[in-house]
Scaffold this active site. Structure first.
Site, PDB file in Angstrom:
ATOM      1  CB  ILE A  38      -1.005   0.037   1.164  1.00 60.79           C
ATOM      2  CG1 ILE A  38      -0.293   0.012   2.517  1.00 60.79           C
ATOM      3  CG2 ILE A  38      -2.016  -1.098   1.042  1.00 60.79           C
ATOM      4  CD1 ILE A  38      -1.213   0.307   3.690  1.00 60.79           C
ATOM      5  CG  HIS A 107       6.490  -9.277   5.091  1.00 60.91           C
ATOM      6  ND1 HIS A 107       6.529  -9.199   6.466  1.00 60.91           N
ATOM      7  CD2 HIS A 107       6.877  -8.064   4.634  1.00 60.91           C
ATOM      8  CE1 HIS A 107       6.916  -7.985   6.827  1.00 60.91           C
ATOM      9  NE2 HIS A 107       7.151  -7.275   5.726  1.00 60.91           N
TER      10      HIS A 107
END
Length: 121
Positions: A38, A107
């Site tokens: 984002i 991640h």
């Protein structure tokens, strides 16, 4: 925070895996989800996460090295899908706050589409 592989109620990425929080998903496998960051730091900035919860890359590698391999395979496929595989891309695992980790669910960042000087900023 636990590294047991169980979903965590307070984890943003666990909520993305469950569909509770929306994300722009670009790839999904049995073990991984890849979605656009984002706050992108490059034209291609995709996060590839395991569907199981582990605090960071080291905890994930210790618990399930096959899923780490799955993350790297998917990172390559993300780069190919975004057509940055030929020009170059970076795969980054931030581990710990001192390295910039802000979500404590393992991640990988896939970055590409612009010059990526080393060392990074």
């Amino acid at each position: 925070m636990t590294t047991t592989g169980q979903p965590q109620a307070d984890c943003l990425f666990c909520k993305i895996v469950s569909g509770e929080v929306p994300a722009t998903v670009v790839r999904e496998t049995e073990t991984t989800v890849a979605f656009r960051d984002i706050n992108p730091q490059a034209p291609t900035h995709v996060l590839v996460i395991p569907k199981v919860h582990h605090r960071d890359a080291a905890a994930l590698a210790a618990a399930d090295p096959q899923i780490v391999a799955d993350l790297l395979v998917e990172a390559g496929k993300v780069a190919a899908d975004d057509k940055v595989d030929a020009t170059g891309y970076r795969v980054v695992f931030n581990t710990g706050t001192g390295a910039g980790q802000t979500v404590f669910h393992a991640h990988a960042h896939v970055l590409g589409g612009r010059g990526l000087n080393w060392p990074p900023g």
